[in-house]
Scaffold this motif. Sequence first.
Motif, PDB file in Angstrom:
ATOM      1  N   GLY A 173      -0.877  -0.693  11.228  1.00  0.00           N
ATOM      2  CA  GLY A 173      -2.542   0.241  11.253  1.00  0.00           C
ATOM      3  C   GLY A 173      -3.537  -0.701  11.216  1.00  0.00           C
ATOM      4  N   GLY A 174      -3.159  -2.066  11.312  1.00  0.00           N
ATOM      5  CA  GLY A 174      -4.415  -3.118  11.118  1.00  0.00           C
ATOM      6  C   GLY A 174      -3.862  -4.354  11.003  1.00  0.00           C
ATOM      7  N   GLY A 175      -4.800  -5.232  10.278  1.00  0.00           N
ATOM      8  CA  GLY A 175      -4.629  -6.403   9.866  1.00  0.00           C
ATOM      9  C   GLY A 175      -4.463  -6.613   8.420  1.00  0.00           C
ATOM     10  N   GLU A 176      -5.136  -7.566   7.865  1.00  0.00           N
ATOM     11  CA  GLU A 176      -4.904  -7.798   6.356  1.00  0.00           C
ATOM     12  C   GLU A 176      -6.076  -6.673   5.401  1.00  0.00           C
ATOM     13  OE1 GLU A 176      -2.876  -9.550   5.030  1.00  0.00           O
ATOM     14  OE2 GLU A 176      -1.964 -10.481   6.783  1.00  0.00           O
ATOM     15  N   LEU A 177      -6.848  -6.319   6.329  1.00  0.00           N
ATOM     16  CA  LEU A 177      -7.719  -5.197   5.735  1.00  0.00           C
ATOM     17  C   LEU A 177      -6.796  -4.129   5.182  1.00  0.00           C
ATOM     18  CD1 LEU A 177     -11.351  -4.909   6.913  1.00  0.00           C
ATOM     19  CD2 LEU A 177     -10.696  -5.207   4.614  1.00  0.00           C
ATOM     20  N   VAL A 178      -6.050  -3.721   6.179  1.00  0.00           N
ATOM     21  CA  VAL A 178      -5.141  -2.446   5.765  1.00  0.00           C
ATOM     22  C   VAL A 178      -4.142  -2.954   5.010  1.00  0.00           C
ATOM     23  CG1 VAL A 178      -3.441  -1.082   6.884  1.00  0.00           C
ATOM     24  CG2 VAL A 178      -5.798  -1.363   8.028  1.00  0.00           C
ATOM     25  N   ASN A 179      -3.315  -4.111   5.202  1.00  0.00           N
ATOM     26  CA  ASN A 179      -2.449  -4.656   4.392  1.00  0.00           C
ATOM     27  C   ASN A 179      -2.759  -4.761   2.908  1.00  0.00           C
ATOM     28  OD1 ASN A 179       0.376  -5.490   3.736  1.00  0.00           O
ATOM     29  ND2 ASN A 179      -0.581  -7.668   4.052  1.00  0.00           N
ATOM     30  N   PHE A 180      -3.807  -5.443   2.675  1.00  0.00           N
ATOM     31  CA  PHE A 180      -4.101  -5.799   1.558  1.00  0.00           C
ATOM     32  C   PHE A 180      -5.509  -5.073   0.829  1.00  0.00           C
ATOM     33  CE2 PHE A 180      -1.759  -9.794   1.845  1.00  0.00           C
ATOM     34  CZ  PHE A 180      -1.147  -9.627   0.657  1.00  0.00           C
ATOM     35  N   GLY A 181      -6.460  -4.593   1.643  1.00  0.00           N
ATOM     36  CA  GLY A 181      -7.601  -3.953   1.167  1.00  0.00           C
ATOM     37  C   GLY A 181      -7.524  -2.905   0.151  1.00  0.00           C
ATOM     38  N   TRP A 182      -6.065  -2.122   0.610  1.00  0.00           N
ATOM     39  CA  TRP A 182      -5.612  -1.175  -0.591  1.00  0.00           C
ATOM     40  C   TRP A 182      -5.955  -1.645  -2.153  1.00  0.00           C
ATOM     41  CZ3 TRP A 182      -3.359   3.677  -1.056  1.00  0.00           C
ATOM     42  CH2 TRP A 182      -2.710   4.005  -2.122  1.00  0.00           C
ATOM     43  N   TYR A 183      -5.322  -2.940  -2.465  1.00  0.00           N
ATOM     44  CA  TYR A 183      -5.467  -3.360  -3.724  1.00  0.00           C
ATOM     45  C   TYR A 183      -6.678  -3.351  -4.408  1.00  0.00           C
ATOM     46  CZ  TYR A 183      -0.239  -4.494  -3.356  1.00  0.00           C
ATOM     47  OH  TYR A 183       0.743  -4.239  -3.163  1.00  0.00           O
ATOM     48  N   PRO A 184      -7.763  -4.111  -4.073  1.00  0.00           N
ATOM     49  CA  PRO A 184      -8.991  -4.234  -4.589  1.00  0.00           C
ATOM     50  C   PRO A 184      -9.688  -2.787  -4.568  1.00  0.00           C
ATOM     51  CG  PRO A 184      -8.964  -5.327  -2.362  1.00  0.00           C
ATOM     52  CD  PRO A 184      -7.796  -5.351  -2.682  1.00  0.00           C
ATOM     53  N   ALA A 185      -9.532  -1.958  -3.505  1.00  0.00           N
ATOM     54  CA  ALA A 185     -10.121  -0.788  -3.433  1.00  0.00           C
ATOM     55  C   ALA A 185      -9.605   0.186  -4.497  1.00  0.00           C
ATOM     56  CB  ALA A 185      -9.926  -0.061  -2.174  1.00  0.00           C
ATOM     57  N   LEU A 186      -8.509   0.170  -4.887  1.00  0.00           N
ATOM     58  CA  LEU A 186      -7.765   0.945  -5.984  1.00  0.00           C
ATOM     59  C   LEU A 186      -8.403   0.191  -7.137  1.00  0.00           C
ATOM     60  CD1 LEU A 186      -4.328   1.664  -5.093  1.00  0.00           C
ATOM     61  CD2 LEU A 186      -6.001   3.213  -5.509  1.00  0.00           C
ATOM     62  N   ALA A 187      -8.506  -1.354  -7.453  1.00  0.00           N
ATOM     63  CA  ALA A 187      -8.570  -1.762  -8.829  1.00  0.00           C
ATOM     64  C   ALA A 187     -10.141  -1.489  -9.103  1.00  0.00           C
ATOM     65  CB  ALA A 187      -8.281  -3.298  -8.680  1.00  0.00           C
ATOM     66  N   ILE A 188     -11.137  -1.656  -8.096  1.00  0.00           N
ATOM     67  CA  ILE A 188     -12.464  -1.275  -8.367  1.00  0.00           C
ATOM     68  C   ILE A 188     -12.794   0.178  -8.881  1.00  0.00           C
ATOM     69  CG2 ILE A 188     -14.567  -1.200  -7.267  1.00  0.00           C
ATOM     70  CD1 ILE A 188     -13.813  -3.529  -5.307  1.00  0.00           C
ATOM     71  N   ARG A 189     -12.048   1.026  -8.259  1.00  0.00           N
ATOM     72  CA  ARG A 189     -12.422   2.622  -8.653  1.00  0.00           C
ATOM     73  C   ARG A 189     -11.744   2.423  -9.944  1.00  0.00           C
ATOM     74  NH1 ARG A 189     -12.191   7.593  -6.202  1.00  0.00           N
ATOM     75  NH2 ARG A 189     -10.883   9.182  -7.112  1.00  0.00           N
ATOM     76  N   HIS A 190     -10.319   1.784 -10.165  1.00  0.00           N
ATOM     77  CA  HIS A 190      -9.943   2.189 -11.662  1.00  0.00           C
ATOM     78  C   HIS A 190     -10.788   1.534 -12.694  1.00  0.00           C
ATOM     79  CE1 HIS A 190      -6.558   2.324 -14.343  1.00  0.00           C
ATOM     80  NE2 HIS A 190      -6.575   0.889 -14.692  1.00  0.00           N
ATOM     81  N   LEU A 191     -11.373   0.426 -12.394  1.00  0.00           N
ATOM     82  CA  LEU A 191     -12.095  -0.407 -13.484  1.00  0.00           C
ATOM     83  C   LEU A 191     -13.298   0.361 -13.876  1.00  0.00           C
ATOM     84  CD1 LEU A 191     -11.185  -3.912 -12.921  1.00  0.00           C
ATOM     85  CD2 LEU A 191     -10.207  -2.527 -14.720  1.00  0.00           C
ATOM     86  N   THR A 192     -14.045   0.874 -12.752  1.00  0.00           N
ATOM     87  CA  THR A 192     -15.110   1.469 -12.898  1.00  0.00           C
ATOM     88  C   THR A 192     -15.273   3.022 -12.973  1.00  0.00           C
ATOM     89  OG1 THR A 192     -15.965   1.872 -10.525  1.00  0.00           O
ATOM     90  CG2 THR A 192     -16.362  -0.485 -11.284  1.00  0.00           C
ATOM     91  N   GLY A 193     -14.147   3.610 -12.497  1.00  0.00           N
ATOM     92  CA  GLY A 193     -14.487   5.329 -12.397  1.00  0.00           C
ATOM     93  C   GLY A 193     -15.430   5.562 -11.533  1.00  0.00           C
ATOM     94  N   LEU A 194     -15.843   4.716 -10.411  1.00  0.00           N
ATOM     95  CA  LEU A 194     -16.981   5.282  -9.696  1.00  0.00           C
ATOM     96  C   LEU A 194     -16.584   5.323  -8.255  1.00  0.00           C
ATOM     97  CD1 LEU A 194     -19.881   3.146 -11.031  1.00  0.00           C
ATOM     98  CD2 LEU A 194     -19.352   5.542 -11.454  1.00  0.00           C
ATOM     99  N   GLU A 195     -17.208   6.471  -7.513  1.00  0.00           N
ATOM    100  CA  GLU A 195     -16.882   6.494  -5.953  1.00  0.00           C
ATOM    101  C   GLU A 195     -17.715   5.537  -5.273  1.00  0.00           C
ATOM    102  OE1 GLU A 195     -14.769   8.152  -4.666  1.00  0.00           O
ATOM    103  OE2 GLU A 195     -14.267   9.882  -6.280  1.00  0.00           O
ATOM    104  N   VAL A 196     -17.201   4.970  -4.035  1.00  0.00           N
ATOM    105  CA  VAL A 196     -17.903   4.052  -3.359  1.00  0.00           C
ATOM    106  C   VAL A 196     -18.651   4.844  -2.270  1.00  0.00           C
ATOM    107  CG1 VAL A 196     -17.757   2.251  -1.469  1.00  0.00           C
ATOM    108  CG2 VAL A 196     -16.051   2.227  -3.481  1.00  0.00           C
TER     109      VAL A 196
END
Length: 355
Positions: A173-196
């Motif tokens: 589906g892509g490169g490292e953004l698709v492969n790893f971007g999933w992790y920080p996107a989830l973590a930021i949402r989890h720690l703040t409870g806020l939508e991007v």
Amino acid sequence: MRILIVSGVRHARDYVPLLRSLPGIEVIGCADTADSPFAEDSADLASTTGLPLLDLDQGLASCDVALVCSEPTRHVDLAVRALEAGRHVLVDKPAATDTRGAQRLWEAADRSRGLLSAVHRLHSPQIARARRLVDSGAIGLPLAVDAEWIAAGGLDGTTVERPELVCDPALSGGGELVNFGWYPALAIRHLTGLEVEEVVAFSSAAPHAPLFGGPHGTYGVEDAAVLSLRLRNGVVATATVARAPAGVGPAPVSSSLRVLGSHGHVLADEDAPSVTVRAADGGRLSRRIGGPAGVTALRRLFTEFGDDIRLGRTPLVSAADIHAAVAVVEAALSSARQDGAPVVPAARTADTTVA
């Protein structure tokens, strides 16, 4: 809890022994579709682990949970098939490679009696402790988050047995953004409870050369990217994802999360592994926590998902969280292609289910 491995690609080889070490879990076999491009992987996994190699429909009829471990671009099709069979489903990361697929998962989960979640690291002791500290008010209001996820070892076969599973968009589906971007996107949402609300990103994808060379350049995908995110309530976040020849720390993946608050900040370091809290008055507390973050997070993930099923709870990562994380990655890819133009992550649209 009877678990079926659906397509034995990549991480399945690590999940099977871990699952077998957990009480109350039985791995009943491995199954794949007849037209799978990686049918030999499922057969090899079954052979090396002593699992039965099953027909997919037969396996789905016999399991409680389907753990989808195919190449990323087939995650959605296989997960939807399992949900439509009424099974509980865990999808390997990334659960979907675009928001259209994430929405299909969400809609299938809404129709199914089974629970849907995906592989994540939010149960790592460091992130879990950081979340408790944020919730306690120890650092005041979260105002900014910085996340780093950097893989070590390149794509030499020791970390990824086939580079195309990370680099070929037809499979990954892509490169490292698709492969790893999933992790920080989830973590930021989890720690703040806020939508991007907005994403600006720059990456090393074509027409730019990859930073570290190798197969990323062959397939025209990024090996590194930097994201700037605007969240609700004026909160901001940054995320760096990359695959480098040498690691930042001793683990295969180096990850850290820093939350800056109005009265202090917390640093969750999965390499140490430790959590450090600094207060505005100069106070400092640092505590080492647990062992390897990735293994600990996975053990807790599988155990907690079993409890979610038994107790009828919503999983820590739900269909809505999956869609939100995928939408951030999709927006980052779009922004990077436009040399950093701001992009608004896609929201869920009206239900596309055909009656």
